[in-house]
Enzyme design. Structure first.
Site, PDB file in Angstrom:
ATOM      1  N   SER A  75       0.790  -1.236   0.000  1.00 33.45           N
ATOM      2  CA  SER A  75       0.000   0.000   0.000  1.00 33.45           C
ATOM      3  C   SER A  75       0.818   1.279   0.000  1.00 33.45           C
ATOM      4  CB  SER A  75      -0.969   0.007   1.180  1.00 33.45           C
ATOM      5  OG  SER A  75      -2.048  -0.860   0.935  1.00 33.45           O
ATOM      6  N   LYS A  78      -0.152   3.776  -2.545  1.00 32.21           N
ATOM      7  CA  LYS A  78      -1.172   4.818  -2.383  1.00 32.21           C
ATOM      8  C   LYS A  78      -0.577   6.209  -2.212  1.00 32.21           C
ATOM      9  CE  LYS A  78      -4.709   1.708  -0.526  1.00 32.21           C
ATOM     10  NZ  LYS A  78      -4.079   0.489  -0.001  1.00 32.21           N
ATOM     11  N   SER A 131      -5.917   2.923   4.876  1.00 34.47           N
ATOM     12  CA  SER A 131      -5.362   2.314   3.659  1.00 34.47           C
ATOM     13  C   SER A 131      -6.462   1.673   2.826  1.00 34.47           C
ATOM     14  CB  SER A 131      -4.283   1.285   4.017  1.00 34.47           C
ATOM     15  OG  SER A 131      -3.480   0.985   2.905  1.00 34.47           O
ATOM     16  N   LYS A 235       3.126   6.412   5.380  1.00 37.37           N
ATOM     17  CA  LYS A 235       2.206   5.347   4.962  1.00 37.37           C
ATOM     18  C   LYS A 235       2.765   3.982   5.324  1.00 37.37           C
ATOM     19  CE  LYS A 235      -1.550   3.969   2.844  1.00 37.37           C
ATOM     20  NZ  LYS A 235      -1.566   2.792   3.755  1.00 37.37           N
TER      21      LYS A 235
END
Length: 285
Positions: A75, A78, A131, A235
């Site tokens: 992720s 992202k 997420s 993140k």
């Protein structure tokens, strides 16, 4: 959106050339002198498959371990999705979801169902805090018309930033065999993202309640925000293939450092150790 200025900086300590694309005019300083290693402690040993520690102001690579190996980022993908959303959509744009998170088994989601309407600004929190794979799809389809068209924009973004290790095949990071990036590329994507005020505001937020067709509360999966006082982003990620991944940022005395870890079961402990090492053993001009 807008003109882009490509600025190339050389880290005189390592000889590495780092490229950073910044909005013109403005953006973060791209060619500040690299911090100087003035400590005695070697970088801590970590269990990560790949590591990049990057100084924000100069773009200098302060420490690396297989930083250009092409691995699954999960992720951390992202980060790119958020950048394109911020650059390509008005905050007040109303997105109607065609995604049903109830069918996304064992997937991290914000909780969208078909017909949900939320402003893009609200969905950014759903993308980056819990997420939300559902949010990544909803934003991609709204902005570009299809997943494939949005992914093309993601790959254009990494080329615009001068990054060479990354190929995206989806907007969320669940990933196929061709969906790869590197610790270095992710660090530079995070560095660019943090030059955008909306991005900074979202990734430093511990919890948020999105208000649209429904009210959805969410919490940030980045544990460093509550356990490392200087942390201010960015993140986390996880898939079976990628393992645990993390792009962390922290700021002390006006200096921001990024630590990216790919496939690291001890990502939070290792990130704290590398951040401490970077701040304690370097002197900024």
């Amino acid at each position: 959106g807008g003109r882009v200025l490509l600025i190339v900086c050389e880290d005189h300590a390592t000889g590495r050339v780092a490229a950073a694309a910044l909005p013109a005019p403005g953006g973060i300083p791209a060619c500040s002198p690299a911090p100087v290693f003035t400590g005695r402690a070697p970088a801590p040993t970590v269990t990560s498959a790949a590591v990049a520690v990057v100084d924000e102001a100069s773009g200098a690579l302060l420490y690396e371990k297989k930083a250009h190996d092409r691995l699954a980022p999960a992720s951390l993908t992202k980060i790119a999705t958020a950048i394109l959303t911020i650059e390509g959509m008005e905050p007040g744009a109303v997105v109607t979801s065609d995604v049903d998170s109830r069918t996304m088994y064992e997937s991290s989601v914000m909780g969208l169902v078909p017909g949900d309407c939320f402003q893009a600004a609200e969905l950014l929190y759903g993308l980056m805090l819990p997420s939300g794979n559902d949010v990544a799809l909803a934003l991609a389809r709204y902005q570009a018309g299809s997943d494939a068209a949005f992914v093309q924009g993601m790959n254009t973004l990494v080329k615009r930033l001068g990054l060479k290790d990354t190929t995206f095949t989806d907007p969320h990071g669940l990933g196929g065999p061709l969906h790869k990036s590197s610790a270095y590329d992710i660090a530079m994507l995070a560095r660019y993202g943090m030059s955008l005020s909306r991005f900074r505001d979202v990734v430093k937020t511990g919890s948020y309640t999105a208000k649209g067709a429904r009210t959805l509360s969410m919490y940030n999966t980045n544990a460093l925000l509550s356990t490392y006082p200087a942390a201010d982003g960015v993140k986390t990620g996880f898939t079976d293939e990628a393992g645990r991944t993390l792009a962390a940022s922290a700021t002390k005395n006006g200096h921001r450092v990024y630590v990216v870890l790919l496939n690291d079961q001890n990502r939070d402990v290792d990130a704290r150790a590398l951040l401490d090492w970077a701040f304690n053993n370097h002197t900024w001009p």
